[in-house]
Design an enzyme around this catalytic site. Structure first.
Site, PDB file in Angstrom:
ATOM      1  N   ASP A  40       0.850  -1.199   0.000  1.00 56.08           N
ATOM      2  CA  ASP A  40       0.000   0.000   0.000  1.00 56.08           C
ATOM      3  C   ASP A  40       0.882   1.244   0.000  1.00 56.08           C
ATOM      4  O   ASP A  40       2.008   1.220   0.499  1.00 56.08           O
ATOM      5  CB  ASP A  40      -0.941   0.012   1.214  1.00 56.08           C
ATOM      6  CG  ASP A  40      -2.200   0.846   0.961  1.00 56.08           C
ATOM      7  OD1 ASP A  40      -3.272   0.243   0.732  1.00 56.08           O
ATOM      8  OD2 ASP A  40      -2.117   2.095   0.981  1.00 56.08           O
ATOM      9  N   ASP A  66       4.127   2.316  -4.337  1.00 58.84           N
ATOM     10  CA  ASP A  66       3.370   3.275  -5.138  1.00 58.84           C
ATOM     11  C   ASP A  66       3.266   2.675  -6.536  1.00 58.84           C
ATOM     12  O   ASP A  66       4.259   2.612  -7.263  1.00 58.84           O
ATOM     13  CB  ASP A  66       4.099   4.633  -5.176  1.00 58.84           C
ATOM     14  CG  ASP A  66       3.263   5.693  -5.889  1.00 58.84           C
ATOM     15  OD1 ASP A  66       2.350   5.322  -6.655  1.00 58.84           O
ATOM     16  OD2 ASP A  66       3.534   6.883  -5.673  1.00 58.84           O
ATOM     17  N   VAL A  67       2.068   2.224  -6.892  1.00 60.13           N
ATOM     18  CA  VAL A  67       1.908   1.501  -8.161  1.00 60.13           C
ATOM     19  C   VAL A  67       2.134   2.387  -9.385  1.00 60.13           C
ATOM     20  O   VAL A  67       2.206   1.887 -10.506  1.00 60.13           O
ATOM     21  CB  VAL A  67       0.525   0.813  -8.263  1.00 60.13           C
ATOM     22  CG1 VAL A  67       0.332  -0.206  -7.157  1.00 60.13           C
ATOM     23  CG2 VAL A  67      -0.623   1.833  -8.273  1.00 60.13           C
ATOM     24  N   TYR A 159     -12.948   8.073 -13.049  1.00 59.91           N
ATOM     25  CA  TYR A 159     -13.193   6.758 -12.424  1.00 59.91           C
ATOM     26  C   TYR A 159     -13.833   5.793 -13.421  1.00 59.91           C
ATOM     27  O   TYR A 159     -13.340   4.687 -13.640  1.00 59.91           O
ATOM     28  CB  TYR A 159     -14.086   6.947 -11.188  1.00 59.91           C
ATOM     29  CG  TYR A 159     -14.176   5.700 -10.335  1.00 59.91           C
ATOM     30  CD1 TYR A 159     -13.132   5.347  -9.489  1.00 59.91           C
ATOM     31  CD2 TYR A 159     -15.287   4.876 -10.393  1.00 59.91           C
ATOM     32  CE1 TYR A 159     -13.203   4.199  -8.708  1.00 59.91           C
ATOM     33  CE2 TYR A 159     -15.367   3.724  -9.618  1.00 59.91           C
ATOM     34  CZ  TYR A 159     -14.326   3.397  -8.774  1.00 59.91           C
ATOM     35  OH  TYR A 159     -14.393   2.259  -8.013  1.00 59.91           O
ATOM     36  N   LYS A 163     -11.881   2.458 -15.000  1.00 64.43           N
ATOM     37  CA  LYS A 163     -12.369   1.124 -14.630  1.00 64.43           C
ATOM     38  C   LYS A 163     -12.834   0.358 -15.864  1.00 64.43           C
ATOM     39  O   LYS A 163     -12.627  -0.859 -15.958  1.00 64.43           O
ATOM     40  CB  LYS A 163     -13.486   1.235 -13.586  1.00 64.43           C
ATOM     41  CG  LYS A 163     -13.000   1.777 -12.239  1.00 64.43           C
ATOM     42  CD  LYS A 163     -11.953   0.872 -11.604  1.00 64.43           C
ATOM     43  CE  LYS A 163     -11.590   1.312 -10.196  1.00 64.43           C
ATOM     44  NZ  LYS A 163     -10.676   0.387  -9.513  1.00 64.43           N
ATOM     45  N   THR A 194     -17.614   1.141   2.331  1.00 62.53           N
ATOM     46  CA  THR A 194     -16.299   1.455   2.909  1.00 62.53           C
ATOM     47  C   THR A 194     -16.264   2.964   3.185  1.00 62.53           C
ATOM     48  O   THR A 194     -17.128   3.704   2.713  1.00 62.53           O
ATOM     49  CB  THR A 194     -15.145   1.086   1.942  1.00 62.53           C
ATOM     50  OG1 THR A 194     -15.214   1.923   0.777  1.00 62.53           O
ATOM     51  CG2 THR A 194     -15.177  -0.370   1.517  1.00 62.53           C
TER      52      THR A 194
HETATM   53  N1  NAD Z   1     -16.008   0.689  -2.149  1.00 60.31           N
HETATM   54  C1  NAD Z   1     -16.737   0.583  -3.250  1.00 60.31           C
HETATM   55  O1  NAD Z   1     -17.962   0.827  -3.266  1.00 60.31           O
HETATM   56  C2  NAD Z   1     -16.105   0.137  -4.545  1.00 60.31           C
HETATM   57  C3  NAD Z   1     -16.943  -0.142  -5.631  1.00 60.31           C
HETATM   58  C4  NAD Z   1     -16.370  -0.548  -6.825  1.00 60.31           C
HETATM   59  C5  NAD Z   1     -14.992  -0.672  -6.928  1.00 60.31           C
HETATM   60  N2  NAD Z   1     -14.205  -0.387  -5.854  1.00 60.31           N
HETATM   61  C6  NAD Z   1     -12.767  -0.532  -5.999  1.00 60.31           C
HETATM   62  O2  NAD Z   1     -12.255  -1.329  -4.945  1.00 60.31           O
HETATM   63  C7  NAD Z   1     -10.921  -0.928  -4.638  1.00 60.31           C
HETATM   64  C8  NAD Z   1     -10.760  -0.663  -3.146  1.00 60.31           C
HETATM   65  O3  NAD Z   1     -11.702   0.301  -2.709  1.00 60.31           O
HETATM   66  P1  NAD Z   1     -11.898   0.646  -1.164  1.00 60.31           P
HETATM   67  O4  NAD Z   1     -13.270   1.177  -1.015  1.00 60.31           O
HETATM   68  O5  NAD Z   1     -11.436  -0.493  -0.309  1.00 60.31           O
HETATM   69  O6  NAD Z   1     -10.913   1.903  -1.006  1.00 60.31           O
HETATM   70  P2  NAD Z   1      -9.712   2.193   0.037  1.00 60.31           P
HETATM   71  O7  NAD Z   1      -9.429   3.648  -0.119  1.00 60.31           O
HETATM   72  O8  NAD Z   1     -10.057   1.677   1.382  1.00 60.31           O
HETATM   73  O9  NAD Z   1      -8.501   1.338  -0.555  1.00 60.31           O
HETATM   74  C9  NAD Z   1      -7.678   1.787  -1.595  1.00 60.31           C
HETATM   75  C10 NAD Z   1      -6.233   1.645  -1.152  1.00 60.31           C
HETATM   76  O10 NAD Z   1      -5.386   1.950  -2.270  1.00 60.31           O
HETATM   77  C11 NAD Z   1      -4.241   2.617  -1.741  1.00 60.31           C
HETATM   78  N3  NAD Z   1      -3.589   3.388  -2.810  1.00 60.31           N
HETATM   79  C12 NAD Z   1      -4.008   4.551  -3.372  1.00 60.31           C
HETATM   80  N4  NAD Z   1      -3.118   4.957  -4.282  1.00 60.31           N
HETATM   81  C13 NAD Z   1      -2.116   4.041  -4.305  1.00 60.31           C
HETATM   82  C14 NAD Z   1      -0.900   3.928  -5.032  1.00 60.31           C
HETATM   83  N5  NAD Z   1      -0.527   4.857  -5.918  1.00 60.31           N
HETATM   84  N6  NAD Z   1      -0.111   2.844  -4.807  1.00 60.31           N
HETATM   85  C15 NAD Z   1      -0.472   1.901  -3.889  1.00 60.31           C
HETATM   86  N7  NAD Z   1      -1.603   1.976  -3.153  1.00 60.31           N
HETATM   87  C16 NAD Z   1      -2.410   3.034  -3.358  1.00 60.31           C
HETATM   88  C17 NAD Z   1      -4.797   3.511  -0.637  1.00 60.31           C
HETATM   89  O11 NAD Z   1      -3.789   3.897   0.287  1.00 60.31           O
HETATM   90  C18 NAD Z   1      -5.863   2.607  -0.025  1.00 60.31           C
HETATM   91  O12 NAD Z   1      -5.360   1.876   1.086  1.00 60.31           O
HETATM   92  C19 NAD Z   1     -10.629   0.271  -5.538  1.00 60.31           C
HETATM   93  O13 NAD Z   1      -9.989  -0.176  -6.709  1.00 60.31           O
HETATM   94  C20 NAD Z   1     -12.010   0.795  -5.862  1.00 60.31           C
HETATM   95  O14 NAD Z   1     -12.047   1.526  -7.062  1.00 60.31           O
HETATM   96  C21 NAD Z   1     -14.725   0.022  -4.665  1.00 60.31           C
END
Ligand code: NAD
Length: 267
Positions: A40, A66-67, A159, A163, A194
């Protein structure tokens, strides 16, 4: 809680593994027997996930990643091999926070950062992860997309666009690496409760009330719903599944109506 151990002997590297969905995936995969590398951008979050896994009796390390950066992705893959000798599962969960806006109001920097994290980040991880997965004899790549990769929402072009592109990129990945026994699939979650997703509604309780009825099953999803799907796609139960998108969305994409007062779908 699951007592199936479909992932014994596997090693999973999970980006965004400190976030809510990423951490649920990491814990589920660990319970199913995989060794876990939690990556992360926020080291405190990835460390917390790894610590929880170890406290539960699993085997995990955390890496700050950092991806967006090749060197960082390469170092994470190297740390995986150093800790656990191989890599067989790559899960790209990391996503940028993308503020609302349109062509005129969004800055070029925000647009490019969304593409860099959400799409290019997966490409970079694959660039360094795929050779190791191939070396291990094959494995699985799971990219976390979104229901909004299928549907369009005003004000959310970075977004929705990234996606949708991630789903297409993953289809091509599946084609590129099928002969190496590497399967590649996306998961498109519906609205998952979340902190990140609830923020725009003003908290989890309100978000649940607003977002729930947009799903055929009349509730938002949980992080465990997504973790279960990821564990399935990583396992041999999905041995014949590649190049697909698994909608874990409670019927969000199928159902474009509203749940009525009686809890039944209405149009
Ligand atoms: N929560 C939802 O409703 C939902 C719906 C559809 C898709 N998603 C997808 O699910 C995934 C996780 O969502 P979430 O709600 O758990 O969010 P979250 O913010 O809890 O998790 C995302 C994580 O990615 C990390 N991150 C951000 N930029 C980064 C980088 N450059 N390098 C490495 N890590 C990095 C952040 O620090 C964070 O811990 C995401 O891809 C999101 O688009 C979420």
């Amino acid at each position: 809680m699951t007592d199936i151990r479909r992932l014994a002997g596997r090693v999973a590297l999970i980006t965004g593994g400190g976030g809510e969905i990423g951490s649920a995936i990491a814990k589920r995969m660990s319970r199913e027997g995989a060794k876990i590398v939690v990556g992360d951008l926020d080291p405190a979050k990835s460390e917390a996930t790894a610590k929880t896994i170890c406290a539960e009796g699993g085997d995990a390390i955390s890496v700050c990643i950092d991806v967006r950066l090749e060197d960082s992705a390469k170092a994470a893959v190297e740390a995986t091999i150093a800790a656990f000798d191989k890599l067989t599962i790559l899960v790209n969960v990391a996503a940028a926070v993308t503020p609302d806006g349109n062509a005129e109001t969004l800055s070029l920097d925000l647009w490019e950062n969304a593409i860099r994290v959400n799409l290019t980040g997966s490409f970079i991880m694959c660039k360094y992860g795929v050779p190791e997965i191939r070396k291990a004899g094959g494995g699985a790549i799971i990219n976390i997309a979104s229901q909004l990769g299928h549907l369009s929402v005003a004000g959310r072009s970075p977004y929705c666009t990234t996606k949708a592109a991630l789903i297409k990129y993953t289809e091509v990945l599946a084609m590129d690496y099928a002969r190496d026994n590497i399967r590649a699939n996306t998961i498109s979650p519906g609205f998952i409760l979340t902190e990140r997703s609830s923020k725009r509604s003003g908290g989890k309780e309100i978000a649940s009330r607003i977002q729930g009825p947009k799903h055929l099953l009349n509730r938002p999803g949980s992080v465990d719903d997504i973790a279960a799907g990821a564990a399935y796609l990583a396992s041999d139960d999905a041995a014949f599944v590649t190049g697909t998108d698994l909608l874990i969305d409670g019927g969000y994409v199928t159902f474009k109506g509203v749940i009525g007062a009686e809890g039944l779908p209405t149009m």
